[in-house]
Design a protein around this motif. Structure first.
Motif, PDB file in Angstrom:
ATOM      1  N   PRO A  31       0.693  -1.266   0.025  1.00 20.49           N
ATOM      2  CA  PRO A  31      -0.011  -0.150   0.079  1.00 20.49           C
ATOM      3  C   PRO A  31       0.902   1.279   0.088  1.00 20.49           C
ATOM      4  O   PRO A  31       1.952   1.315   0.595  1.00 20.49           O
ATOM      5  CB  PRO A  31      -0.715   0.062   1.256  1.00 20.49           C
ATOM      6  CG  PRO A  31      -0.541  -1.493   1.649  1.00 20.49           C
ATOM      7  CD  PRO A  31       0.803  -2.148   1.128  1.00 20.49           C
ATOM      8  N   ALA A  32       0.632   2.352  -0.615  1.00 19.15           N
ATOM      9  CA  ALA A  32       0.979   3.493  -0.833  1.00 19.15           C
ATOM     10  C   ALA A  32       1.760   4.135   0.848  1.00 19.15           C
ATOM     11  O   ALA A  32       2.799   4.710   0.891  1.00 19.15           O
ATOM     12  CB  ALA A  32       0.220   4.595  -1.338  1.00 19.15           C
ATOM     13  N   ASP A  33       0.608   3.787   1.711  1.00 17.18           N
ATOM     14  CA  ASP A  33       1.096   4.410   3.069  1.00 17.18           C
ATOM     15  C   ASP A  33       1.842   3.438   4.041  1.00 17.18           C
ATOM     16  O   ASP A  33       1.867   3.658   5.149  1.00 17.18           O
ATOM     17  CB  ASP A  33      -0.329   4.648   3.800  1.00 17.18           C
ATOM     18  CG  ASP A  33      -1.151   3.723   3.756  1.00 17.18           C
ATOM     19  OD1 ASP A  33      -1.113   2.731   3.397  1.00 17.18           O
ATOM     20  OD2 ASP A  33      -2.239   4.010   4.614  1.00 17.18           O
ATOM     21  N   GLN A  34       2.404   2.235   3.408  1.00 19.58           N
ATOM     22  CA  GLN A  34       3.018   1.261   4.114  1.00 19.58           C
ATOM     23  C   GLN A  34       4.376   1.862   4.610  1.00 19.58           C
ATOM     24  O   GLN A  34       5.106   2.242   3.833  1.00 19.58           O
ATOM     25  CB  GLN A  34       3.194  -0.027   3.363  1.00 19.58           C
ATOM     26  CG  GLN A  34       3.953  -1.174   4.002  1.00 19.58           C
ATOM     27  CD  GLN A  34       3.257  -1.451   5.173  1.00 19.58           C
ATOM     28  OE1 GLN A  34       2.142  -1.651   5.123  1.00 19.58           O
ATOM     29  NE2 GLN A  34       4.141  -2.063   6.190  1.00 19.58           N
ATOM     30  N   PRO A  35       4.433   1.841   5.756  1.00 17.64           N
ATOM     31  CA  PRO A  35       5.781   2.417   6.226  1.00 17.64           C
ATOM     32  C   PRO A  35       7.197   1.492   6.077  1.00 17.64           C
ATOM     33  O   PRO A  35       6.924   0.132   6.083  1.00 17.64           O
ATOM     34  CB  PRO A  35       5.692   2.652   7.779  1.00 17.64           C
ATOM     35  CG  PRO A  35       4.480   1.650   8.378  1.00 17.64           C
ATOM     36  CD  PRO A  35       3.651   1.428   7.100  1.00 17.64           C
ATOM     37  N   TRP A 116      15.491   7.582   1.547  1.00 18.25           N
ATOM     38  CA  TRP A 116      15.025   6.548   1.246  1.00 18.25           C
ATOM     39  C   TRP A 116      15.898   5.638   0.412  1.00 18.25           C
ATOM     40  O   TRP A 116      16.795   6.202  -0.605  1.00 18.25           O
ATOM     41  CB  TRP A 116      13.656   6.510   0.092  1.00 18.25           C
ATOM     42  CG  TRP A 116      12.491   6.621   0.799  1.00 18.25           C
ATOM     43  CD1 TRP A 116      11.971   7.735   1.148  1.00 18.25           C
ATOM     44  CD2 TRP A 116      11.654   5.676   1.059  1.00 18.25           C
ATOM     45  NE1 TRP A 116      10.726   7.383   1.962  1.00 18.25           N
ATOM     46  CE2 TRP A 116      10.389   6.143   2.048  1.00 18.25           C
ATOM     47  CE3 TRP A 116      11.760   4.263   1.084  1.00 18.25           C
ATOM     48  CZ2 TRP A 116       9.506   5.422   2.434  1.00 18.25           C
ATOM     49  CZ3 TRP A 116      10.744   3.304   1.490  1.00 18.25           C
ATOM     50  CH2 TRP A 116       9.678   3.843   2.418  1.00 18.25           C
TER      51      TRP A 116
END
Length: 130
Positions: A31-35, A116
């Motif tokens: 998911p886009a919000d996965q940390p 990142w």
């Protein structure tokens, strides 16, 4: 019968999920919000490799590791854990005989947008119908 690529992907999820390290998720499409950190299994290629009666395929696959913070060492530690689990592992599938994976190289890079990093590990194995 699933393709050998899907058989390898399913076997890798069984092998890696919950075993890479505390807090490391294993995904095909995170998911886009996965940390971070996360491990992604989803890239593969297949090529015929012959065999006595045909049907032998070489399956190449990539396991990617994404992380932020902790510098390069944080991700390299996860990549080491992935390699230790995958290289030479016994992968099973009802429809395919899968040889133990062979490590075929890796690279890491820092992304332009902040802190990142991504690491990519390449493996290959051979698959034939069971």
């Amino acid at each position: 019968m699933a393709t050998p690529e899907l058989a390898v992907q399913a076997a890798l999820f069984d092998l890696l999920d919950g075993n890479v390290g505390a807090g490391v998720g294993v995904w095909e499409h995170p998911p886009a919000d996965q940390p971070p950190p996360l491990v992604v299994v989803g890239e593969s290629t297949i090529a015929p490799a012959g065999g006595k009666d045909g049907g032998l395929d070489r399956v190449e696959f990539v396991v990617s590791t994404w992380w932020s913070g902790g510098g390069r060492k944080a991700g390299l530690d996860i990549m080491d854990a992935v390699r230790a689990l995958v290289e030479g592992a016994t992968l099973t599938d009802a429809d395919w005989l899968l040889s133990p994976p062979v490590f075929d190289g890796a690279e890491t890079s820092r992304l332009d947008d902040g802190d990142w990093f991504v690491g990519r590990q390449r493996f290959f194995l051979f698959a034939q119908p069971a």
